[in-house]
Motif scaffolding. Structure first.
Motif, PDB file in Angstrom:
ATOM      1  N   THR A   1     -46.082  -9.322 -66.233  1.00  0.00           N
ATOM      2  CA  THR A   1     -45.948 -10.426 -65.274  1.00  0.00           C
ATOM      3  C   THR A   1     -47.255 -11.219 -65.163  1.00  0.00           C
ATOM      4  OG1 THR A   1     -46.504  -8.931 -63.465  1.00  0.00           O
ATOM      5  CG2 THR A   1     -44.165  -9.277 -63.918  1.00  0.00           C
ATOM      6  N   GLN A   2     -48.371 -10.527 -65.260  1.00  0.00           N
ATOM      7  CA  GLN A   2     -49.651 -11.239 -65.227  1.00  0.00           C
ATOM      8  C   GLN A   2     -49.798 -12.118 -66.466  1.00  0.00           C
ATOM      9  OE1 GLN A   2     -52.483  -8.108 -64.942  1.00  0.00           O
ATOM     10  NE2 GLN A   2     -52.305  -7.910 -62.712  1.00  0.00           N
TER      11      GLN A   2
ATOM     12  N   LEU B   1     -47.343 -13.443 -68.212  1.00  0.00           N
ATOM     13  CA  LEU B   1     -46.434 -14.584 -68.067  1.00  0.00           C
ATOM     14  C   LEU B   1     -46.977 -15.608 -67.084  1.00  0.00           C
ATOM     15  CD1 LEU B   1     -42.981 -12.756 -68.088  1.00  0.00           C
ATOM     16  CD2 LEU B   1     -43.965 -14.203 -69.869  1.00  0.00           C
ATOM     17  N   ALA B   2     -47.585 -15.145 -65.984  1.00  0.00           N
ATOM     18  CA  ALA B   2     -48.160 -16.066 -65.011  1.00  0.00           C
ATOM     19  C   ALA B   2     -49.332 -16.832 -65.618  1.00  0.00           C
ATOM     20  CB  ALA B   2     -48.615 -15.298 -63.776  1.00  0.00           C
TER      21      ALA B   2
END
Length: 74
Positions: free
Chosen positions: A3-4, A6-7
């Motif tokens: 998720t990091q 992707l962010a």
């Protein structure tokens, strides 16, 4: 962790500020290097003004031009 990643990928696509700023920074860096080049060209003959002085060889020193003799203080 995914998720990091992707962010970070999402925020990397966004543009902020003026797009000419990288060109301004590049121009300043180029100007600094250009000034350094002209200074190098201006002083290129300084080392050739006087004849080279022969170094006094000490037979007990292994590398006379690089290291002080034994017992020498820095």
């Amino acid at each position: 962790m995914l998720t990091q990643l992707l962010a970070a990928a999402e925020t990397a696509g966004e543009t902020h500020g003026d797009p000419s700023v990288p060109y301004l920074i590049g121009g300043v860096v180029f100007a600094v290097f250009l000034i350094m080049m002209f200074a190098t060209i201006a002083f290129r003959s300084v080392g050739q003004r006087h004849p080279a002085v022969e170094e006094h060889a000490v037979p007990h020193r292994q590398h006379p031009a690089k290291h002080p003799g034994p017992g020498a203080r820095h």
